[in-house]
Design a protein around this motif. Structure first.
Motif, PDB file in Angstrom:
ATOM      1  N   LYS A 261     -19.336  36.451  52.211  1.00 56.11           N
ATOM      2  CA  LYS A 261     -18.517  35.582  51.699  1.00 56.11           C
ATOM      3  C   LYS A 261     -19.027  34.352  52.049  1.00 56.11           C
ATOM      4  N   ARG A 262     -19.003  34.056  53.265  1.00 56.41           N
ATOM      5  CA  ARG A 262     -19.184  33.014  54.054  1.00 56.41           C
ATOM      6  C   ARG A 262     -20.598  32.308  53.686  1.00 56.41           C
ATOM      7  N   SER A 263     -21.598  33.125  53.902  1.00 62.35           N
ATOM      8  CA  SER A 263     -23.031  33.039  53.451  1.00 62.35           C
ATOM      9  C   SER A 263     -23.316  32.556  52.044  1.00 62.35           C
ATOM     10  N   TYR A 264     -22.771  33.284  51.188  1.00 66.25           N
ATOM     11  CA  TYR A 264     -22.842  32.730  49.744  1.00 66.25           C
ATOM     12  C   TYR A 264     -22.067  31.457  49.543  1.00 66.25           C
ATOM     13  N   GLY A 265     -21.041  31.167  49.968  1.00 65.45           N
ATOM     14  CA  GLY A 265     -20.161  30.049  49.641  1.00 65.45           C
ATOM     15  C   GLY A 265     -21.055  28.819  50.490  1.00 65.45           C
ATOM     16  N   GLU A 266     -21.480  29.044  51.681  1.00 62.92           N
ATOM     17  CA  GLU A 266     -22.399  27.888  52.317  1.00 62.92           C
ATOM     18  C   GLU A 266     -23.537  27.509  51.421  1.00 62.92           C
ATOM     19  N   ARG A 267     -24.183  28.549  50.704  1.00 67.76           N
ATOM     20  CA  ARG A 267     -25.349  28.409  49.932  1.00 67.76           C
ATOM     21  C   ARG A 267     -25.200  27.444  48.684  1.00 67.76           C
ATOM     22  N   VAL A 268     -23.880  27.694  48.235  1.00 69.44           N
ATOM     23  CA  VAL A 268     -23.203  27.186  47.117  1.00 69.44           C
ATOM     24  C   VAL A 268     -22.971  25.733  47.334  1.00 69.44           C
ATOM     25  N   MET A 269     -22.306  25.573  48.531  1.00 70.15           N
ATOM     26  CA  MET A 269     -21.980  24.235  49.170  1.00 70.15           C
ATOM     27  C   MET A 269     -23.122  23.436  49.025  1.00 70.15           C
ATOM     28  N   ALA A 270     -23.949  23.918  49.666  1.00 68.03           N
ATOM     29  CA  ALA A 270     -25.365  23.019  49.911  1.00 68.03           C
ATOM     30  C   ALA A 270     -26.207  22.792  48.546  1.00 68.03           C
ATOM     31  N   ALA A 271     -26.088  23.900  47.869  1.00 68.20           N
ATOM     32  CA  ALA A 271     -26.607  23.561  46.259  1.00 68.20           C
ATOM     33  C   ALA A 271     -26.170  22.580  45.597  1.00 68.20           C
ATOM     34  N   HIS A 272     -24.781  22.449  45.824  1.00 66.15           N
ATOM     35  CA  HIS A 272     -24.077  21.356  44.943  1.00 66.15           C
ATOM     36  C   HIS A 272     -23.719  20.255  45.882  1.00 66.15           C
ATOM     37  N   ARG A 273     -24.036  20.033  46.907  1.00 61.17           N
ATOM     38  CA  ARG A 273     -23.553  19.072  47.944  1.00 61.17           C
ATOM     39  C   ARG A 273     -22.173  18.947  48.155  1.00 61.17           C
ATOM     40  N   ILE A 274     -21.516  19.881  48.251  1.00 63.53           N
ATOM     41  CA  ILE A 274     -20.278  20.070  48.644  1.00 63.53           C
ATOM     42  C   ILE A 274     -19.762  19.742  49.927  1.00 63.53           C
ATOM     43  N   ASP A 275     -19.189  18.403  50.181  1.00 61.61           N
ATOM     44  CA  ASP A 275     -18.765  18.329  51.647  1.00 61.61           C
ATOM     45  C   ASP A 275     -17.288  18.266  51.793  1.00 61.61           C
ATOM     46  N   PRO A 276     -16.859  18.892  52.706  1.00 59.45           N
ATOM     47  CA  PRO A 276     -15.338  18.785  52.909  1.00 59.45           C
ATOM     48  C   PRO A 276     -14.719  17.472  53.404  1.00 59.45           C
ATOM     49  N   LYS A 277     -15.626  16.736  53.805  1.00 61.14           N
ATOM     50  CA  LYS A 277     -15.080  15.319  54.111  1.00 61.14           C
ATOM     51  C   LYS A 277     -14.867  14.525  52.726  1.00 61.14           C
ATOM     52  N   THR A 278     -15.608  14.886  51.560  1.00 61.05           N
ATOM     53  CA  THR A 278     -15.272  14.317  50.292  1.00 61.05           C
ATOM     54  C   THR A 278     -14.224  14.887  49.822  1.00 61.05           C
ATOM     55  N   LEU A 279     -14.179  16.232  49.864  1.00 64.95           N
ATOM     56  CA  LEU A 279     -13.002  16.941  49.172  1.00 64.95           C
ATOM     57  C   LEU A 279     -11.466  16.568  49.793  1.00 64.95           C
ATOM     58  N   THR A 280     -11.757  16.124  50.933  1.00 62.59           N
ATOM     59  CA  THR A 280     -10.408  15.899  51.693  1.00 62.59           C
ATOM     60  C   THR A 280      -9.985  14.313  51.629  1.00 62.59           C
ATOM     61  N   ASN A 281     -10.700  13.651  51.004  1.00 61.57           N
ATOM     62  CA  ASN A 281     -10.543  12.185  50.805  1.00 61.57           C
ATOM     63  C   ASN A 281      -9.443  12.224  49.758  1.00 61.57           C
ATOM     64  N   CYS A 282      -8.453  11.430  50.028  1.00 55.35           N
ATOM     65  CA  CYS A 282      -7.025  11.218  49.114  1.00 55.35           C
ATOM     66  C   CYS A 282      -7.317  11.076  47.829  1.00 55.35           C
ATOM     67  N   GLU A 283      -8.317  10.151  47.187  1.00 49.40           N
ATOM     68  CA  GLU A 283      -8.664   9.816  46.061  1.00 49.40           C
ATOM     69  C   GLU A 283      -9.230  11.098  45.319  1.00 49.40           C
ATOM     70  N   MET A 284      -9.697  12.077  45.860  1.00 47.40           N
ATOM     71  CA  MET A 284     -10.096  13.382  45.037  1.00 47.40           C
ATOM     72  C   MET A 284      -9.071  13.843  44.222  1.00 47.40           C
ATOM     73  N   CYS A 285      -7.711  13.765  44.865  1.00 43.50           N
ATOM     74  CA  CYS A 285      -6.750  14.580  44.127  1.00 43.50           C
ATOM     75  C   CYS A 285      -5.918  13.584  43.642  1.00 43.50           C
ATOM     76  N   HIS A 286      -5.431  12.329  44.226  1.00 39.88           N
ATOM     77  CA  HIS A 286      -4.500  11.339  43.872  1.00 39.88           C
ATOM     78  C   HIS A 286      -5.361   9.979  43.374  1.00 39.88           C
ATOM     79  N   ARG A 287      -5.302  10.041  42.005  1.00 46.02           N
ATOM     80  CA  ARG A 287      -6.295   9.104  41.286  1.00 46.02           C
ATOM     81  C   ARG A 287      -5.271   7.963  40.688  1.00 46.02           C
TER      82      ARG A 287
END
Length: 204
Positions: free
Chosen positions: A178-204
């Motif tokens: 699961k983790r291996s697959y998820g990390e590949r998806v994150m790399a392919a789509h440039r998903i960065d937890p630092k961006t995902l946890t930015n307040c403006e991601m959910c509070h717009r």
């Protein structure tokens, strides 16, 4: 003084427990609906895919609630005289839509987009639980900020191939797979937890 400090601590602990309790989060609460719709029967027993009724889940922020004509696709042929389906037949005859009550919802100040989660492979079961086992639909998760943050801080284990997002049964993968697959998806789509946890991601 000690008693005062103890009382303040107890009050703080009590408040913390209260806001995380099912009474506050409404976990397990089944909303009253115009028709007692059973996901267990339709999804679990009959195998109807989530997207058949929630038609905009792949293309819109909202998953969409089923229009009456979707229900009548089957129920113009099946259970045509059932009393429990009288509101559906009345809706079809009058053109007035059924008023479904949302079970899973976030506050108005939170932005959530179904389509991006589905496109990246977040399974319906992650947020809605085993909907295929619910004779009446209840809220399976707390939908509080910490629930969302837990996933945004570490998305990898929660991702699956997009074609399997509506599969309710757990994937037969090890935690490492699961983790291996998820990390590949994150790399392919440039998903960065630092961006995902930015307040403006959910509070717009």
């Amino acid at each position: 003084m000690i008693l005062l400090a103890l009382a303040a601590a107890m009050l703080g602990i009590g408040g913390w427990a209260l806001v995380r309790s099912p009474w506050e989060t409404q976990e397990g609460l089944a909303e009253h609906q115009p028709v007692p719709f059973s996901h267990k029967h339709h999804v679990g027993d009959s195998g109807i895919d989530c997207r058949y009724c929630h038609t905009s889940v792949e293309t819109s922020a909202r998953a969409g609630l089923p229009a009456t004509h979707i229900c009548m696709t089957c129920h113009s042929q099946l259970w045509t005289g059932a009393e429990v389906l009288a509101p559906v037949r009345q809706s079809m005859a009058t053109g007035r839509p059924l008023v479904w009550h949302r079970v899973a919802q976030v506050p108005d100040y939170v932005y959530f987009n179904h389509s991006i989660h589905v496109a990246r492979g977040v399974g319906c079961v992650e947020c809605h639980g085993r909907i295929d086992k619910m004779p009446l639909t209840w809220r399976a998760k707390p939908f509080q900020m910490q629930f969302c943050l837990d996933c945004h801080l570490d998305p990898a284990p929660h991702l699956r191939p997009p074609q399997l997002v509506t599969q309710m049964e757990p994937l037969r993968w090890s935690e490492a797979e699961k983790r291996s697959y998820g990390e590949r998806v994150m790399a392919a789509h440039r998903i960065d937890p630092k961006t995902l946890t930015n307040c403006e991601m959910c509070h717009r």
